[in-house]
Design a protein around this motif. Structure first.
Motif, PDB file in Angstrom:
ATOM      1  N   THR A 177     -21.661 -11.595  42.199  1.00 46.72           N
ATOM      2  CA  THR A 177     -20.341 -12.003  42.274  1.00 46.72           C
ATOM      3  C   THR A 177     -19.330 -10.700  41.835  1.00 46.72           C
ATOM      4  O   THR A 177     -17.951 -10.786  42.529  1.00 46.72           O
ATOM      5  CB  THR A 177     -19.606 -12.568  41.320  1.00 46.72           C
ATOM      6  OG1 THR A 177     -21.072 -13.767  41.297  1.00 46.72           O
ATOM      7  CG2 THR A 177     -18.976 -13.359  40.979  1.00 46.72           C
ATOM      8  N   ARG A 180     -19.585  -8.615  44.871  1.00 49.40           N
ATOM      9  CA  ARG A 180     -18.338  -9.304  45.497  1.00 49.40           C
ATOM     10  C   ARG A 180     -17.161  -8.917  45.387  1.00 49.40           C
ATOM     11  O   ARG A 180     -16.470  -9.388  46.542  1.00 49.40           O
ATOM     12  CB  ARG A 180     -19.130 -10.753  46.161  1.00 49.40           C
ATOM     13  CG  ARG A 180     -18.102 -11.664  46.890  1.00 49.40           C
ATOM     14  CD  ARG A 180     -18.736 -11.446  48.598  1.00 49.40           C
ATOM     15  NE  ARG A 180     -20.216 -11.452  48.767  1.00 49.40           N
ATOM     16  CZ  ARG A 180     -20.974 -12.652  49.059  1.00 49.40           C
ATOM     17  NH1 ARG A 180     -20.467 -13.947  49.375  1.00 49.40           N
ATOM     18  NH2 ARG A 180     -22.708 -11.829  49.532  1.00 49.40           N
ATOM     19  N   ASN A 187     -20.909 -19.765  46.090  1.00 53.44           N
ATOM     20  CA  ASN A 187     -21.892 -19.299  47.133  1.00 53.44           C
ATOM     21  C   ASN A 187     -22.562 -18.692  46.637  1.00 53.44           C
ATOM     22  O   ASN A 187     -23.490 -18.764  47.623  1.00 53.44           O
ATOM     23  CB  ASN A 187     -20.383 -19.098  48.119  1.00 53.44           C
ATOM     24  CG  ASN A 187     -19.496 -19.887  48.562  1.00 53.44           C
ATOM     25  OD1 ASN A 187     -20.038 -21.314  49.097  1.00 53.44           O
ATOM     26  ND2 ASN A 187     -18.560 -19.458  48.825  1.00 53.44           N
ATOM     27  N   LEU A 188     -23.035 -17.162  46.746  1.00 54.03           N
ATOM     28  CA  LEU A 188     -23.774 -17.064  46.259  1.00 54.03           C
ATOM     29  C   LEU A 188     -24.686 -17.039  45.860  1.00 54.03           C
ATOM     30  O   LEU A 188     -26.049 -17.750  46.245  1.00 54.03           O
ATOM     31  CB  LEU A 188     -23.290 -15.196  45.028  1.00 54.03           C
ATOM     32  CG  LEU A 188     -22.625 -14.080  45.976  1.00 54.03           C
ATOM     33  CD1 LEU A 188     -22.077 -13.466  44.507  1.00 54.03           C
ATOM     34  CD2 LEU A 188     -23.442 -13.669  46.896  1.00 54.03           C
ATOM     35  N   TRP A 189     -24.662 -18.052  44.874  1.00 52.61           N
ATOM     36  CA  TRP A 189     -26.031 -19.413  44.074  1.00 52.61           C
ATOM     37  C   TRP A 189     -26.610 -20.098  44.888  1.00 52.61           C
ATOM     38  O   TRP A 189     -27.972 -20.528  45.397  1.00 52.61           O
ATOM     39  CB  TRP A 189     -25.655 -20.285  42.813  1.00 52.61           C
ATOM     40  CG  TRP A 189     -26.111 -20.938  42.041  1.00 52.61           C
ATOM     41  CD1 TRP A 189     -27.242 -20.717  41.805  1.00 52.61           C
ATOM     42  CD2 TRP A 189     -26.130 -22.987  42.214  1.00 52.61           C
ATOM     43  NE1 TRP A 189     -27.657 -22.055  41.040  1.00 52.61           N
ATOM     44  CE2 TRP A 189     -27.258 -23.042  41.835  1.00 52.61           C
ATOM     45  CE3 TRP A 189     -25.614 -23.098  43.086  1.00 52.61           C
ATOM     46  CZ2 TRP A 189     -27.609 -24.519  42.008  1.00 52.61           C
ATOM     47  CZ3 TRP A 189     -25.519 -24.679  42.848  1.00 52.61           C
ATOM     48  CH2 TRP A 189     -26.642 -24.712  42.412  1.00 52.61           C
ATOM     49  N   ILE A 190     -25.432 -20.134  45.759  1.00 52.59           N
ATOM     50  CA  ILE A 190     -26.204 -21.087  46.714  1.00 52.59           C
ATOM     51  C   ILE A 190     -27.444 -20.732  47.276  1.00 52.59           C
ATOM     52  O   ILE A 190     -27.974 -20.745  48.649  1.00 52.59           O
ATOM     53  CB  ILE A 190     -25.039 -22.351  47.536  1.00 52.59           C
ATOM     54  CG1 ILE A 190     -24.580 -22.800  46.967  1.00 52.59           C
ATOM     55  CG2 ILE A 190     -25.398 -23.003  48.998  1.00 52.59           C
ATOM     56  CD1 ILE A 190     -23.241 -23.871  47.329  1.00 52.59           C
ATOM     57  N   ASP A 191     -26.761 -19.678  48.966  1.00 52.44           N
ATOM     58  CA  ASP A 191     -27.198 -18.141  49.735  1.00 52.44           C
ATOM     59  C   ASP A 191     -28.096 -18.409  48.780  1.00 52.44           C
ATOM     60  O   ASP A 191     -29.532 -18.278  48.902  1.00 52.44           O
ATOM     61  CB  ASP A 191     -26.196 -17.015  49.746  1.00 52.44           C
ATOM     62  CG  ASP A 191     -25.486 -17.329  50.034  1.00 52.44           C
ATOM     63  OD1 ASP A 191     -25.478 -18.555  50.705  1.00 52.44           O
ATOM     64  OD2 ASP A 191     -24.243 -16.899  50.156  1.00 52.44           O
ATOM     65  N   GLU A 192     -28.022 -17.544  47.242  1.00 49.65           N
ATOM     66  CA  GLU A 192     -29.717 -17.471  46.461  1.00 49.65           C
ATOM     67  C   GLU A 192     -31.032 -18.239  46.461  1.00 49.65           C
ATOM     68  O   GLU A 192     -31.575 -18.292  46.724  1.00 49.65           O
ATOM     69  CB  GLU A 192     -29.610 -17.067  44.456  1.00 49.65           C
ATOM     70  CG  GLU A 192     -28.881 -15.756  45.163  1.00 49.65           C
ATOM     71  CD  GLU A 192     -30.057 -14.464  45.434  1.00 49.65           C
ATOM     72  OE1 GLU A 192     -31.622 -14.072  45.004  1.00 49.65           O
ATOM     73  OE2 GLU A 192     -29.540 -13.951  46.725  1.00 49.65           O
ATOM     74  N   ARG A 217     -30.962 -20.918  48.349  1.00 44.61           N
ATOM     75  CA  ARG A 217     -32.026 -21.231  49.586  1.00 44.61           C
ATOM     76  C   ARG A 217     -32.683 -20.024  49.373  1.00 44.61           C
ATOM     77  O   ARG A 217     -33.982 -20.635  50.246  1.00 44.61           O
ATOM     78  CB  ARG A 217     -30.366 -21.030  51.491  1.00 44.61           C
ATOM     79  CG  ARG A 217     -29.792 -22.333  51.212  1.00 44.61           C
ATOM     80  CD  ARG A 217     -28.611 -22.383  51.686  1.00 44.61           C
ATOM     81  NE  ARG A 217     -28.205 -23.805  51.782  1.00 44.61           N
ATOM     82  CZ  ARG A 217     -26.144 -23.896  52.406  1.00 44.61           C
ATOM     83  NH1 ARG A 217     -26.096 -22.688  52.850  1.00 44.61           N
ATOM     84  NH2 ARG A 217     -26.270 -24.501  52.111  1.00 44.61           N
ATOM     85  N   ALA A 218     -32.230 -18.696  49.542  1.00 41.78           N
ATOM     86  CA  ALA A 218     -33.872 -17.645  49.259  1.00 41.78           C
ATOM     87  C   ALA A 218     -34.921 -18.048  49.307  1.00 41.78           C
ATOM     88  O   ALA A 218     -35.870 -17.964  49.159  1.00 41.78           O
ATOM     89  CB  ALA A 218     -32.704 -16.497  49.813  1.00 41.78           C
ATOM     90  N   LYS A 219     -34.780 -18.567  48.009  1.00 44.21           N
ATOM     91  CA  LYS A 219     -35.354 -18.345  46.982  1.00 44.21           C
ATOM     92  C   LYS A 219     -36.938 -19.551  47.703  1.00 44.21           C
ATOM     93  O   LYS A 219     -37.793 -20.027  47.184  1.00 44.21           O
ATOM     94  CB  LYS A 219     -35.465 -19.180  45.187  1.00 44.21           C
ATOM     95  CG  LYS A 219     -34.924 -17.300  44.074  1.00 44.21           C
ATOM     96  CD  LYS A 219     -34.769 -18.157  43.444  1.00 44.21           C
ATOM     97  CE  LYS A 219     -34.407 -17.097  42.473  1.00 44.21           C
ATOM     98  NZ  LYS A 219     -34.109 -17.006  40.722  1.00 44.21           N
ATOM     99  N   ARG A 254     -37.097 -20.122  50.548  1.00 42.19           N
ATOM    100  CA  ARG A 254     -37.437 -19.745  51.983  1.00 42.19           C
ATOM    101  C   ARG A 254     -39.285 -18.652  51.290  1.00 42.19           C
ATOM    102  O   ARG A 254     -39.966 -19.174  51.718  1.00 42.19           O
ATOM    103  CB  ARG A 254     -37.090 -19.170  52.297  1.00 42.19           C
ATOM    104  CG  ARG A 254     -35.404 -20.003  53.256  1.00 42.19           C
ATOM    105  CD  ARG A 254     -34.985 -19.201  54.518  1.00 42.19           C
ATOM    106  NE  ARG A 254     -34.190 -18.327  53.600  1.00 42.19           N
ATOM    107  CZ  ARG A 254     -33.225 -18.257  53.746  1.00 42.19           C
ATOM    108  NH1 ARG A 254     -32.113 -19.485  54.004  1.00 42.19           N
ATOM    109  NH2 ARG A 254     -32.269 -17.277  53.085  1.00 42.19           N
TER     110      ARG A 254
END
Length: 162
Positions: free
Chosen positions: A37, A40, A64-69, A71-73, A75
């Motif tokens: 954070t 960024r 937003n970073l948490w949501i991205d992370e 989703r990545a996790k 995946r």
């Protein structure tokens, strides 16, 4: 970079970390989230408007970073966190208070993400409904609905009347 911007970020660090721990439910992941954070925010410094609320801007970046992370996790197939992580969060104090805090932490962890972030922003961080809705990027009515459902679920999980 202005001195106010730097000092503002430093002042926000404890609150950002608390929010990150609440979202990530893991101290190491929360530290990573805080670091990302701040990185960024420093890179995007030109997008912040002086005179606007730095805290809302930083919370939005973190969310937003948490949501991205998350989703990545998902995946990557890492969908759960060990229970012992997050149980030691909070102030030192009486044993009873520590147990209650652990109960609240475990109950909070069971909430769906959107309810947990609404509860964290309004009930823990003290943002108004309007401010929390702006951070999340949803209408106030949606935030209110998530908060009510999250609060009721917490009370139910903690064994109190909803």
């Amino acid at each position: 970079m202005t001195q106010d911007f730097q000092e503002g970020i430093l002042t926000l660090l404890p609150r950002l970390r608390r929010f990150a721990v609440g979202l990530a439910r893991d101290p190491a992941d929360a530290d990573d989230l805080c670091q990302m954070t701040i990185e960024r925010a420093l890179r995007s410094r030109g997008q912040w408007l002086p005179g606007s609320r730095l805290d809302s801007w930083m919370y939005r970046i973190m969310r937003n970073l948490w949501i991205d992370e998350a989703r990545a996790k998902t995946r990557r197939g890492k969908t759960f966190v060990d229970e012992e992580h997050g149980l030691a969060i909070g102030a030192s104090g009486a044993q009873e208070a520590a147990v209650e805090l652990n109960d609240v932490d475990r109950a909070l962890a069971q909430l769906p993400d959107e309810q947990r972030e609404a509860v964290l922003l309004v009930m823990v961080e003290g943002y108004s409904y309007k401010e929390a809705a702006e951070i999340i990027g949803c209408p106030v009515g949606t935030l209110n609905s998530r908060l009510v459902r999250g609060r009721d679920a917490l009370l139910g999980l903690l064994g109190e009347a909803a």
